[in-house]
Design a protein around this motif. Structure first.
Motif, short mmCIF file in Angstrom:
data_model
loop_
_atom_site.label_atom_id
_atom_site.label_comp_id
_atom_site.label_asym_id
_atom_site.label_seq_id
_atom_site.Cartn_x
_atom_site.Cartn_y
_atom_site.Cartn_z
N GLU A 206 0.46 4.01 -2.78
CA GLU A 206 0.06 5.37 -2.40
C GLU A 206 1.11 6.38 -2.84
O GLU A 206 0.78 7.51 -3.21
CB GLU A 206 -0.15 5.47 -0.87
CG GLU A 206 -1.29 4.63 -0.33
CD GLU A 206 -2.65 5.28 -0.48
OE1 GLU A 206 -2.80 6.21 -1.29
OE2 GLU A 206 -3.58 4.83 0.22
N ARG B 161 0.50 6.92 -6.50
CA ARG B 161 -0.73 7.71 -6.67
C ARG B 161 -0.47 9.18 -6.36
O ARG B 161 -0.97 10.07 -7.05
CB ARG B 161 -1.85 7.17 -5.76
CG ARG B 161 -2.32 5.76 -6.13
CD ARG B 161 -3.45 5.29 -5.22
NE ARG B 161 -4.70 5.90 -5.59
CZ ARG B 161 -5.74 5.26 -6.17
NH1 ARG B 161 -5.67 3.97 -6.42
NH2 ARG B 161 -6.82 5.90 -6.49
N ARG C 18 -4.38 -0.95 -3.73
CA ARG C 18 -4.98 0.33 -4.16
C ARG C 18 -4.80 0.67 -5.64
O ARG C 18 -4.36 1.79 -5.99
CB ARG C 18 -4.38 1.47 -3.34
CG ARG C 18 -4.68 1.39 -1.88
CD ARG C 18 -5.18 2.70 -1.40
NE ARG C 18 -6.17 2.53 -0.37
CZ ARG C 18 -6.82 3.53 0.20
NH1 ARG C 18 -6.55 4.76 -0.16
NH2 ARG C 18 -7.73 3.31 1.11
N PRO C 19 -5.13 -0.24 -6.53
CA PRO C 19 -4.94 0.05 -7.95
C PRO C 19 -6.06 0.94 -8.50
O PRO C 19 -7.14 1.03 -7.92
CB PRO C 19 -5.03 -1.33 -8.59
CG PRO C 19 -6.02 -2.04 -7.73
CD PRO C 19 -5.77 -1.56 -6.32
N ARG D 155 0.83 -1.21 0.00
CA ARG D 155 0.00 0.00 0.00
C ARG D 155 0.87 1.26 0.00
O ARG D 155 0.58 2.21 -0.73
CB ARG D 155 -0.94 0.01 1.21
CG ARG D 155 -1.83 1.27 1.23
CD ARG D 155 -2.77 1.30 2.42
NE ARG D 155 -3.60 0.13 2.44
CZ ARG D 155 -3.62 -0.78 3.42
NH1 ARG D 155 -2.84 -0.63 4.46
NH2 ARG D 155 -4.41 -1.80 3.35
N LEU E 159 -7.72 -3.59 -1.59
CA LEU E 159 -7.52 -2.64 -0.49
C LEU E 159 -6.04 -2.49 -0.16
O LEU E 159 -5.59 -1.42 0.25
CB LEU E 159 -8.31 -3.11 0.74
CG LEU E 159 -9.82 -2.88 0.61
CD1 LEU E 159 -10.59 -3.70 1.65
CD2 LEU E 159 -10.15 -1.40 0.77
N VAL F 145 -12.59 0.98 -8.55
CA VAL F 145 -11.53 0.34 -9.34
C VAL F 145 -12.17 -0.14 -10.63
O VAL F 145 -13.29 -0.65 -10.62
CB VAL F 145 -10.94 -0.87 -8.57
CG1 VAL F 145 -9.96 -1.65 -9.45
CG2 VAL F 145 -10.27 -0.41 -7.28
#
Lengths: 287, 287
Positions: free
Chosen positions: A15, A18, A147-148, A11, A144, A175
């Motif tokens: 993140e 992102r 997180r794609p 994650r 979860l 998603v």
């Protein structure tokens, strides 16, 4: 290629991407990779800035007496293939990292799980009770964790693809679930990690699934619209091989998997399942 | 304060903040706001750069014959209070935006839901079958829509807080669930939107729940360690009021809600529930 072993670690990587404005694609797998999986990675790499693949043989989607224990595992080989195919990260947790103290018995009452309803109770769900509960639960966890923006699944597991699209839509995962075409051997056999279980005789007999689908498609092209007639012809192909025990040969609504009496009004999908030797195989095709 | 009505809209706002490196707090509510809710907003504002509150009366956590229809709704008033308390965004979807075509009957087989196991079957789960399934499902949706770093819940619904912490941990939501202290009236009654249902006589009688908890705490302070003795004394306080029909008075493990024979080894929580007039009320306290 970075390797992560916990949901928190993958994650943080995702993140981070992102936050840089990069899009992230996830390719969930159970390892024992073949060209079908690699086609998902390629598709993800074409559509996303960063690609995470996961390798996790998920115990909760196997029933008692199924092949969880003997399912092929070779993380080193898988990692090499994923890296060569352009993956940026591999998420390879062990069972404890995914399921922790709650354990892997979803009906023990000790843990939280995702239930998918009737769409998960027919066909593969009828043959493998609880299978899609396990699939939905682990994919929820993977989405979860990683997180794609997009997640890639093969159409080979067509019912799984529908179940996951439904879960993602109904729980508002945000998603995009991308279904990718089946990759086949030259003789039509759909690639599957379980093909490795087949003896050479069984391997030859296994083409019955593809031949059954081709028979169905050919009848449809010839103008046959009664599903019963197409299903019977497909079943006959499956029954012809002495090593093949057919489970089902069905032509159903491509979205709901509901029975169709006649073709032509909505999109239809042909689904077949059979046990070849001791190995259960599935395949499907659009009509 | 911006108002969003769909999961996609609130997600875009939240993802925008996250991309700027801002932390996001979510305060899920069913509206009919009181000082208890506002204390959650304050706590979120103190801990996060941006605060989203949601107002959604979730049909799937109400049982047949419960107060879903008459549950107080006043979005304009709620929005004014949230804005004044420093919320940056209000997520106020209607039932269709949250549940869509799958509908709100979680056991119809038509939709995906989250099941929470045994922790959701005792106490409030026993009194309200399916309640925590509905709570877990809607909170999963809200977390997936609003994508917070932290989510704030009151300890008033103590079992709910535990169920949600468990869900978030077991499915790897990557969200910090923050439990916040109960806010009480001067005479001890825990704030609840359902207190509005009480007549003035019932309102007075409703202090029995707090008085029962105080009795339990006082016995514990005096050295009593047998839970049976404390539970009996709490139940006696509940039984004393003629308008009060007790449901349970229990002292249990504060994490698992499992029965405890004696106190002192693990953290304990006292839980009470009773119907006052026609209104079911709950309360709890650490021992």
């Amino acid at each position: 290629m970075q390797v992560y072993e916990t949901p928190g670690a993958v994650r943080r990587a995702s993140e981070g991407w992102r936050a840089e404005g990069l899009s992230v694609g996830l390719v969930p797998t159970m390892g024992a990779l073949h060209e079908g999986h690699l086609s998902l990675v390629e598709r993800a790499a074409a559509g996303c800035d960063r690609v995470v693949a996961s390798v996790f043989v998920n115990p909760t989607q196997f029933g008692a007496g199924e092949d969880f224990e003997r399912y092929p595992r070779d993380l080193k080989r898988d990692a090499g293939m994923l890296s060569a195919a352009g993956c940026d990260a591999l998420f390879a947790p062990d069972v404890g990292a995914m399921y922790g103290a709650g354990g892997t018995d979803l009906l023990s009452g000790e843990r939280t799980f995702v239930e998918v309803g009737r769409l998960g109770e027919v066909f593969e769900g009828a043959a493998r009770p609880g299978h899609f509960r396990g699939v939905a639960t682990v994919v929820a966890m993977l989405l979860l964790a990683a997180r794609p923006h997009r997640a890639y699944f093969g159409e080979k597991d067509y019912q799984q693809l529908l179940v996951l699209k439904k879960m993602v839509r109904e729980l508002h995962f945000g998603v995009e679930v991308v279904g990718c075409p089946i990759v086949r051997e030259p003789d039509g056999l759909a690639l599957s990690s379980r093909n490795a279980y087949l003896s050479s005789e069984e391997r030859e007999a296994a083409t019955a699934l593809f031949r059954a689908l081709e028979t169905g498609r050919s009848l449809y092209r010839d103008g046959v619209r009664k599903t019963e007639e197409i299903e019977a012809a497909m079943m006959e192909v499956l029954r012809a091989g002495s090593l093949v025990r057919p489970d089902y040969a069905a032509v159903v609504d491509a979205e709901s998997l509901a029975p169709l009496e006649r073709l032509g009004e909505s999109e239809a999908r042909a689904l077949v399942a059979a046990t070849v030797g001791r190995t259960r195989l599935i395949d499907n095709a659009a009509l």
